[in-house]
Design a protein around this motif. Structure first.
Motif, PDB file in Angstrom:
ATOM      1  N   ASP A 121      -2.545  -1.624   0.697  1.00 32.05           N
ATOM      2  CA  ASP A 121      -1.269  -1.094   1.618  1.00 32.05           C
ATOM      3  C   ASP A 121      -1.438   0.158   2.261  1.00 32.05           C
ATOM      4  O   ASP A 121      -0.970   0.439   3.134  1.00 32.05           O
ATOM      5  CB  ASP A 121      -0.031  -1.230   0.687  1.00 32.05           C
ATOM      6  CG  ASP A 121       0.438  -2.684   0.782  1.00 32.05           C
ATOM      7  OD1 ASP A 121       0.624  -3.318   1.687  1.00 32.05           O
ATOM      8  OD2 ASP A 121       0.765  -3.122  -0.559  1.00 32.05           O
ATOM      9  N   ALA A 124      -3.604   1.413   6.019  1.00 34.31           N
ATOM     10  CA  ALA A 124      -2.959   1.464   7.317  1.00 34.31           C
ATOM     11  C   ALA A 124      -3.038   3.084   7.321  1.00 34.31           C
ATOM     12  O   ALA A 124      -2.972   3.781   8.459  1.00 34.31           O
ATOM     13  CB  ALA A 124      -1.397   1.121   7.464  1.00 34.31           C
ATOM     14  N   GLU A 128      -5.279   5.165  10.265  1.00 31.84           N
ATOM     15  CA  GLU A 128      -4.777   6.151  11.300  1.00 31.84           C
ATOM     16  C   GLU A 128      -5.501   7.201  11.406  1.00 31.84           C
ATOM     17  O   GLU A 128      -5.388   7.958  12.569  1.00 31.84           O
ATOM     18  CB  GLU A 128      -3.235   6.651  10.636  1.00 31.84           C
ATOM     19  CG  GLU A 128      -2.481   7.730  11.112  1.00 31.84           C
ATOM     20  CD  GLU A 128      -1.303   8.167  10.487  1.00 31.84           C
ATOM     21  OE1 GLU A 128      -0.672   9.526  10.666  1.00 31.84           O
ATOM     22  OE2 GLU A 128      -1.004   7.666   9.533  1.00 31.84           O
ATOM     23  N   ASN A 202      -4.287  -8.739   2.464  1.00 30.80           N
ATOM     24  CA  ASN A 202      -5.119  -7.528   2.968  1.00 30.80           C
ATOM     25  C   ASN A 202      -6.552  -7.574   2.719  1.00 30.80           C
ATOM     26  O   ASN A 202      -7.138  -6.664   3.184  1.00 30.80           O
ATOM     27  CB  ASN A 202      -4.479  -6.292   2.553  1.00 30.80           C
ATOM     28  CG  ASN A 202      -3.058  -5.945   2.713  1.00 30.80           C
ATOM     29  OD1 ASN A 202      -2.521  -6.363   3.718  1.00 30.80           O
ATOM     30  ND2 ASN A 202      -2.206  -5.225   1.645  1.00 30.80           N
TER      31      ASN A 202
END
Length: 477
Positions: A121, A124, A128, A202
């Motif tokens: 998780d 992300a 970024e 994922n």
């Protein structure tokens, strides 16, 4: 001594020794062979165990660890599954994970972000900051195939997985019954199932998945994973990576344990351990003790307090694991057996010449340690993916015998009897020549894989060289 680094990566690790050990060994190899430094980011739900604290304090200077603030899990029920607990620890730590990655990337210009199997998780966050994302999968290629296929299986399998009439056929693997799949798939109504499915969605996101296994160990599964299919990340088998180095200052119990082993004949001792998290019921502890005694074989048993005790047992509240053994057991087996409560240096025990077999829960770290030392196994899986490991070890590689342990979906209170235990112990220790020959061949193959020109070593070198050359996008402030 600190090594001048040619690159730097961040590793997100779930708490727990089983997760930390292979990741640290991976990081040590990156450091000493390829001059890539590592910073561990470790979410927590409370203080680390003494074993974890000691382990992390012994890291080389170029391998650092950042402990994140503990998250609050008091809203969870007492019987929550470990997969749910770890998943929520990672999710609730995401703001702290972001701060840690931002700080590291600003100071060190990270070449890669590597998450363990529960940490995806956080991809992300890495995206970024433009940092390439990888998974370190500290289990089998067979289990990884299941993870990659779970989102599709979740749609196509009706009812409970353990009720499926046909075995599941993962590409390149022996067929496996639904009851032998990973624990979270055994109850679709439990939150652990929902978290597991979420997690596996994922697994097609990263640039690559690093596997702690090697080709000769799982040839069919690795070949299936490396096929160029759309959406499959690049697979990097770099194993076997096991804990290395002995304790320079062993305590008196450790010294006595190793001295006892050194006095036994070559290949004569069965090492019995269910790992740091494995416990048996009181009834099963009794049957195991009597079975070991009946086998008349030498044994070294690492024992813990039972996880359930009958109300009639007069020492049910004792904190001494030895109190739960049959009356007179220690006296009757004195000299032939050694029972040790608590912790032992497993890697040193498996490396001893006198160790001739391993009755194991089939955790992947323990399995690889057994293979690296050429020690055949009796597979007694308890939780997580251990039943899948047992199927592979017994039916595919044929380096383990399988104990008829309880089967999910059938009798949840099943206890393996003393006669069955004695029989399988004698089969391995007395009649196990063929199984010994097979695991010794795997032992040689594993050593060659991580040797200077081995396939795993070359795979790691290619990955390290790519990381050294990585040019990430501009850091976001």
């Amino acid at each position: 001594m600190e090594i001048s680094a040619a690159g730097h990566i961040a590793v997100l690790s779930s708490p727990g020794m089983g997760h930390l050990i292979p990741l640290v060994e991976f990081s040590k190899r990156l450091l000493h062979r390829h001059r890539i430094a590592t910073t561990f980011i470790i979410p927590t739900d409370g203080p680390l165990s003494s074993a974890e604290t000691t382990f992390l304090s012994a890291l080389p200077l170029s391998i650092a660890a950042v402990l994140l603030p503990a998250v609050d899990l008091h809203d969870l029920p007492a019987d929550v599954k470990i997969e749910t607990r770890i998943s929520l620890t990672m999710i609730r730590s995401l703001p702290s994970i972001r701060n840690a990655i931002k700080s590291l990337h600003h100071r060190r210009r990270l070449s890669a972000f590597v998450a363990d199997l529960f940490g995806t998780d956080a991809f992300a966050v890495a995206a970024e900051f433009g940092i390439p994302r990888y998974i370190f999968f500290a289990s089998t290629a067979m289990a990884l195939l299941l993870f990659l296929l779970t989102p599709e299986l979740e749609k196509t399998v009706s009812g409970e997985f353990w009720e499926a009439p046909e075995k599941f056929r993962l590409p390149g693997c022996v067929p496996v019954h639904g009851r032998d799949l990973v624990d979270p798939l055994q109850d679709r109504k439990n939150d652990a199932y929902k978290w597991f499915v979420h997690l596996t969605k994922n697994y097609r996101l990263p640039e690559g998945i690093i596997l702690n296994t090697f080709k000769e160990m799982e040839p069919g599964a690795i070949e299936a994973l490396q096929k160029k299919e759309i959406g499959n990340p690049t697979i990097y088998p770099v194993g076997p990576l096991i804990r290395t180095g002995s304790n320079p200052n062993p305590d008196s119990e450790t010294r006595q344990c190793l001295k006892w082993l050194d006095r036994q004949p070559s290949g004569s001792v069965l090492y019995v351990s269910f790992g740091s998290g494995g416990t048996l019921s009181h009834d099963q502890t009794i049957e195991l003790a009597v079975g070991l005694e009946m086998s008349e074989q030498r044994f070294l048993w690492v024992i813990k307090c039972p996880d359930s005790k009958p109300s009639y047992f007069n020492v049910k509240n004792s904190d001494d694991p030895l109190a739960y053994l049959p009356e007179g057991f220690l006296d009757r087996t004195a000299g032939r057996g050694l029972v040790v409560p608590g912790w032992v240096p497993q890697e040193e025990i498996l490396a001893r010449e006198s160790t001739g077999g391993f009755l194991t829960h089939c955790g992947w770290n323990s399995t690889l340690e057994s293979v690296v030392n050429g020690v055949p196994m009796i597979a007694w899986p308890l939780y997580a993916e251990q039943r899948m490991n047992a199927v592979m070890l017994q039916e595919d590689r044929r380096v383990a015998l399988r104990s008829p342990e309880k089967k999910l979906g059938e009798n949840r209170n099943f206890v393996v009897g003393r006669l069955e235990i004695a029989e399988v112990v004698k089969e391995l220790m007395v009649e196990g020549k063929e199984i010994r020959d097979r695991i010794r061949k795997l032992q040689v193959a594993g050593a060659e894989a991580i040797g200077e020109n081995g396939e795993s070593a070359k795979t790691l070198e290619a990955l390290a060289e790519m990381w050294k050359k990585t040019k990430t996008t501009t850091t976001k402030e």
